[in-house]
Scaffold this motif. Structure first.
Motif, short mmCIF file in Angstrom:
data_model
loop_
_atom_site.label_atom_id
_atom_site.label_comp_id
_atom_site.label_asym_id
_atom_site.label_seq_id
_atom_site.Cartn_x
_atom_site.Cartn_y
_atom_site.Cartn_z
N ILE A 161 7.59 24.79 -17.81
CA ILE A 161 6.45 24.51 -18.71
C ILE A 161 6.55 25.44 -19.90
O ILE A 161 6.71 26.65 -19.76
N SER A 162 6.43 24.86 -21.11
CA SER A 162 6.51 25.65 -22.35
C SER A 162 5.37 25.26 -23.27
O SER A 162 4.95 24.10 -23.32
N VAL A 163 4.88 26.26 -24.01
CA VAL A 163 3.79 26.06 -24.96
C VAL A 163 4.22 26.64 -26.30
O VAL A 163 4.73 27.76 -26.35
N ASP A 164 4.01 25.88 -27.39
CA ASP A 164 4.41 26.37 -28.71
C ASP A 164 3.18 26.71 -29.54
O ASP A 164 2.04 26.51 -29.13
N LYS A 165 3.44 27.23 -30.73
CA LYS A 165 2.36 27.67 -31.62
C LYS A 165 1.53 26.51 -32.15
O LYS A 165 0.41 26.71 -32.62
N ASP A 166 2.08 25.29 -32.10
CA ASP A 166 1.33 24.11 -32.53
C ASP A 166 0.44 23.56 -31.44
O ASP A 166 -0.12 22.46 -31.56
N ASN A 167 0.33 24.29 -30.30
CA ASN A 167 -0.55 23.94 -29.19
C ASN A 167 -0.05 22.71 -28.43
O ASN A 167 -0.84 21.93 -27.90
N VAL A 168 1.26 22.54 -28.40
CA VAL A 168 1.86 21.44 -27.65
C VAL A 168 2.44 22.00 -26.36
O VAL A 168 3.21 22.96 -26.38
N VAL A 169 2.06 21.37 -25.23
CA VAL A 169 2.56 21.76 -23.91
C VAL A 169 3.58 20.71 -23.47
O VAL A 169 3.27 19.52 -23.44
N ILE A 170 4.78 21.15 -23.15
CA ILE A 170 5.84 20.25 -22.68
C ILE A 170 6.29 20.71 -21.31
O ILE A 170 6.57 21.90 -21.10
N ILE A 171 6.36 19.76 -20.39
CA ILE A 171 6.86 20.02 -19.04
C ILE A 171 8.22 19.35 -18.93
O ILE A 171 8.35 18.13 -19.10
N TRP A 172 9.25 20.18 -18.67
CA TRP A 172 10.64 19.70 -18.67
C TRP A 172 11.15 19.57 -17.24
O TRP A 172 10.78 20.35 -16.37
N ASP A 173 12.01 18.59 -17.04
CA ASP A 173 12.79 18.52 -15.82
C ASP A 173 13.99 19.45 -15.98
O ASP A 173 14.79 19.27 -16.90
N VAL A 174 14.14 20.43 -15.11
CA VAL A 174 15.13 21.49 -15.31
C VAL A 174 16.54 20.93 -15.33
O VAL A 174 17.35 21.27 -16.20
N GLU A 175 16.88 20.07 -14.38
CA GLU A 175 18.26 19.60 -14.27
C GLU A 175 18.62 18.59 -15.34
O GLU A 175 19.66 18.68 -15.98
N SER A 176 17.76 17.59 -15.55
CA SER A 176 18.09 16.52 -16.50
C SER A 176 17.80 16.90 -17.95
O SER A 176 18.25 16.20 -18.86
N GLU A 177 17.00 17.97 -18.16
CA GLU A 177 16.61 18.43 -19.50
C GLU A 177 15.72 17.42 -20.23
O GLU A 177 15.55 17.49 -21.44
N ASP A 178 15.16 16.46 -19.47
CA ASP A 178 14.27 15.47 -20.08
C ASP A 178 12.83 15.97 -20.08
O ASP A 178 12.46 16.84 -19.28
N THR A 179 12.02 15.39 -20.95
CA THR A 179 10.60 15.72 -21.00
C THR A 179 9.87 14.94 -19.91
O THR A 179 9.86 13.71 -19.91
N TYR A 180 9.30 15.66 -18.94
CA TYR A 180 8.56 15.02 -17.86
C TYR A 180 7.15 14.65 -18.31
O TYR A 180 6.63 13.58 -17.98
N LEU A 181 6.53 15.56 -19.09
CA LEU A 181 5.15 15.32 -19.54
C LEU A 181 4.89 16.15 -20.79
O LEU A 181 5.41 17.26 -20.92
N GLN A 182 4.11 15.60 -21.70
CA GLN A 182 3.74 16.33 -22.91
C GLN A 182 2.24 16.22 -23.10
O GLN A 182 1.67 15.13 -23.04
N ILE A 183 1.61 17.39 -23.32
CA ILE A 183 0.16 17.44 -23.53
C ILE A 183 -0.09 18.10 -24.87
O ILE A 183 0.41 19.19 -25.14
N SER A 184 -0.88 17.46 -25.72
CA SER A 184 -1.24 18.01 -27.03
C SER A 184 -2.72 18.32 -27.05
O SER A 184 -3.56 17.44 -26.77
#
Length: 861
Positions: free
Chosen positions: A93-116
């Protein structure tokens, strides 16, 4: 490799010293295999990993490392800088300064979920995973509210209204369902998220809560960090503050973590320090167990301490003097902070010491008598008093040297500007901004005289040095004068006028060369023996910050505010190396062994080591042109830019022939051609005394083809109709080399037969050359083709040694036959002419070089 491509021909980045931590919180991990805890801290664009039991060593893209070394995953998708990360099982789970939360699948490197989130209503400032809560994440906001999410179903489960203050920290307590919440108001809330019930509150008076951690070894203690470096210890049973660890760090507490089931607390801060505290004393207070500490402010002066080159003394703007080891961090030591009253400083501490001295501007060290008395003397910014330091004791020394002529009048605004210690370690020479130069005894601290009747210079003294034998003292002043004094009698011997005011000076004692940096950005080299300026270097476009000589005195390395580090060759009087760095170097020091160059830089807390390439490989140094444009090199220990052109690091591949006019050897081993004339002797010597005996049970081997390069023989399937009568034509079959010589008569290209001979061994070469004779099934025209091949080798001036060896063997085998054949004699005379012409040109070049070397060795230059 060209200098322009590498940036520097002499120096390449090696590593950084004295960097341990920055403003980011550390991460603690337990290694199951090693059964030990490891702590990770961020330093610039790199991170360091330390063993807790030893403590021995912002981007829009997220990198994942395996074994802390190799990048195995890269996650790209954020538009703003990432400021929060949380590993969560198979997800990140990562959060940036633009207040976007992205949940990544570790192995595939794909975005599992994004919350703004809308920044105005919920700006994410903290996040955590509540223990035993499957697929649940708790988010804290700058508005004070909290949200519990199920990230698998992408549902908001509950919103906590908060406590009217921004959430800065979220931390799981040892109890299930209970979390610790740190607020910007200084409040610490212990909250049950299942019942939405606040269990207890604490108020921290030192500002916002920067970190929280809970003991898990049976003691109900919570630790909280503050922006001013204090740590509060709270008893959760009695609900009160039980202890304070004041000044644990000089900056904000970036992170603090209790080890699982152990009474150990790890803290780090932006003061470039990692500390491990142990709670083994009554009262619950922690004591310092282990630490790794560097400068909390940029170094101002660095210098190698002894002739081994293993320790570097560094004075920083934080007022401390430290020693960093180039071998291992466990040999590092801090000599402490300068103070006028050492006893009072011990009682009150550095923070509350009213007599502490400002930062050291320059210092000198000598190891000759450092085991007997102090061996370091230092000047402090704006202070007349100079201090002595003991490297052996690791602390400030016994003496505070101050001339009596000023009667301790601090209003005169006089301060020490330059210092030096004699090579014997007995005397210190101190130069002042008033123009005075004084001599002190390092053992007793007594004043032993001054230079000049009243003053040594009419203005501030910018540099002072003593020669290796304590015979001469040289000083440079703002009055544009260089003066040479007799050390013992203080008599003025020589005065030299400088073209501009000097900024600093440096003496290489072994060679007697004095380098003077001037305010017009030029450098003058003065020979102490002849007392004449012998070199003048220009090229810097900013103030020259520091200089250092190579151990043999051949190079002078300078650094200036134009971010350039230049290397000047004194014998040739030219610039031989130059490169740029991102931040200007403020101090340089070349190792006495010549293996490393150490540098410190503007706004940098570390000391950077550059390895000397000339000790490991052959480096051709040529004078750089006046329009040479240096390139920027990353500082050692920092990660290269992802856009860096990898082609810049390609190794230089030498061509097969440097120039068509140069004679080139084959580079084959001597055994391949040197013994061709003595094969008969070698075979006779190696002849077995008795025939070899067959083994009883010979192992199975795949048949191979004879030759230097091993090749397996392909199995042949016998035909049913194959005759058993021996075909005599097979015995007279022509070899590949023979056929290539025949073809070369038509196309006049001898590259293929030469290439084939290079791959054959001595015995095979002899067999091939014997087969050229008509007695062995050969022809005269093929022998003539072989001689033409030798002529083509000599004309190309390549494989000169092979041509000589092949020709010698050919003549040894067929000399009498060649003498009877006119065609072969004519071709042999042509080969002889080519050989004589090539050898004469080589002999001329060799004679010229021998003559030049003899002149250089005998002439008085």
């Amino acid at each position: 490799m060209s200098v322009g491509k590498k940036g520097s021909a002499i120096f390449s980045g090696f590593r950084a010293l004295g960097l341990y931590s920055n403003h980011l919180a550390h991460v603690l991990r337990f290694h199951k295999k090693h059964r030990e805890f490891y702590v990770l801290t961020a330093v610039g664009q790199c991170f360091h990993t330390y063993n807790v039991s030893k403590v021995s060593t912002s981007d829009v893209i997220i990198y994942v490392f395996a074994s802390f070394i190799q990048v195995v995953h890269t996650y790209t998708g954020h538009q703003g800088d990432v400021h929060l990360l949380l590993p969560f099982g198979d997800h990140l789970i990562s959060v940036d300064k633009d207040n976007v939360v992205i949940i990544w699948d570790v192995e595939s490197e794909d975005t599992y979920l994004q919350i703004s989130y809308d920044k105005a209503s919920f700006e994410v400032s903290a996040l955590m995973h509540p223990s035993t809560y499957l697929n649940k994440i708790l988010f804290g906001s700058s508005q004070g509210s909290l949200q519990l999410w199920n990230i698998k179903s992408n549902k908001l489960l509950f919103t906590f209204p908060g406590w009217a203050s921004a959430v800065t920290v979220l931390q799981q307590t040892p109890a299930v369902d209970v979390v610790g919440v740190g607020l910007a108001s200084g409040q610490i809330i212990i909250h049950n998220i299942r019942c939405n019930e606040t269990l207890m509150k604490f108020q921290q008076d030192w500002g916002p809560v920067t970190a929280l951690s809970f003991r898990t070894d049976g003691h109900p203690i919570m630790a909280s960090g503050s922006p001013i470096g204090h740590i509060g210890l709270w008893d959760l049973e009695e609900k009160k503050l039980v202890s304070q660890m004041r000044d644990a760090h000089t900056t904000a507490i970036a992170g603090l973590t209790f080890l699982q089931n152990e009474p150990l607390l790890i803290t780090n801060g932006a003061d470039n320090a990692i500390r491990v505290w142990i709670f083994d004393v009554a009262g619950g207070d922690g004591r310092l167990l282990r630490h790794r500490t560097g400068h909390s402010a940029p170094p101002t002066k660095i210098k190698h301490n002894d002739q081994s080159g293993l320790n570097i003394l560094s004075a920083g703007q934080d007022g401390t003097l430290q020693s960093f080891s180039t071998v291992h961090e466990r040999f590092n030591k801090s000599l402490g902070h300068g103070t006028l009253n050492k006893t009072r400083a011990k009682k009150k501490g550095v923070t509350h010491d009213t007599a502490k001295l400002p930062a050291i501007t320059t210092f000198a060290s000598e190891t000759a008598r450092q085991s007997d008395w102090d061996g370091i003397i230092a000047c402090h910014r704006g202070f007349l008093v100079t201090t002595t330091w003991s490297y052996q004791k690791g602390s400030i020394g016994a003496h505070k040297l101050e001339p009596e002529r000023f009667n301790k009048n601090r209003s005169l605004n006089v301060h020490a500007t330059a210092v030096d210690i004699t090579s014997c370690g007995n005397f210190a020479v101190i130069a002042l901004s008033s123009g005075h130069i004084d001599v002190y005894n390092m053992q007793s601290g007594f004043h032993r005289g001054h230079y000049g009747k009243d003053k040594a210079h009419a203005g501030p003294v910018r540099g002072v040095s003593v020669d290796a034998l304590n015979q001469l003292t040289v000083s440079v002043g703002a009055d544009r004068l260089l003066k040479i004094w007799r050390f013992k009698s203080k008599e003025l011997l020589h005065t030299h006028s400088l073209p501009a005011a000097p900024a600093s000076s440096l003496l290489h004692r072994d060679s007697g060369m004095l380098a003077i940096a001037l305010d017009d950005f030029t450098i003058q080299i003065l020979d102490m023996e002849t007392r004449r300026a012998v070199r003048r270097f220009s090229g810097h476009r900013g103030q020259i910050n520091d200089m250092t000589f190579s151990p043999d005195g051949r190079w002078l390395i300078t650094a200036s505010m134009d971010c350039a580090i230049r290397t000047w060759d004194l014998p040739s009087g030219s610039l031989v190396d130059c490169f740029l760095v991102d931040a200007a170097a403020v101090s340089l020091s070349m190792s006495p062994t010549g293996n490393f160059l150490a540098s410190s830089h503007v706004d940098g807390l570390g000391i950077y080591l550059w390895s000397n390439n000339t000790l490991c490989s052959m480096v051709s140094l040529r004078p750089l042109s006046a329009d040479y444009e240096p390139t920027v090199i990353m500082l050692p220990g920092t990660c290269p830019s992802k856009d860096a052109d990898s082609s810049e690091m390609l190794e230089y591949i030498s061509p097969a022939q440097l120039d068509e006019h140069l004679v080139t050897l084959s580079l084959l081993p001597d055994s391949r051609w040197k013994n061709l004339l003595h094969l008969d002797i070698i075979k006779k010597k190696n002849k077995p005394k008795e025939p070899p005996k067959l083994p009883k049970a010979a192992p199975f081997f795949i048949p191979t083809i004879p030759g230097l390069v091993p090749q397996f023989a392909l199995p042949t399937t016998p035909s049913e109709d194959q005759s058993k009568v021996v075909n005599l034509g097979v015995l007279a079959q022509k070899s590949t080399f023979y056929l290539q010589l025949e073809n070369a008569l038509d196309n006049n290209s001898y590259e293929e037969p030469v290439k084939l001979l290079r791959e054959l061994g001595p015995s095979a070469i002899e067999t091939e050359l014997r087969a050229l004779s008509p007695d062995m099934g050969g022809e005269v025209r093929v022998m003539q083709s072989f001689l033409k091949m030798i002529s083509s080798i000599l004309q190309s001036k390549r494989d000169f040694d092979l041509a000589q060896a092949y020709l010698a063997l050919f003549l040894k085998l067929h000399l009498r036959f060649i003498a009877d054949q006119p065609e072969l004699m004519e071709e042999a005379e042509s080969v002889s002419a080519h050989l004589e012409e090539t050898w004469m040109s080589m002999q001329t070049l060799l004679n010229q070089n021998i003559c030049l070397l003899s002149y250089i060795k005998s002439a008085l230059l």
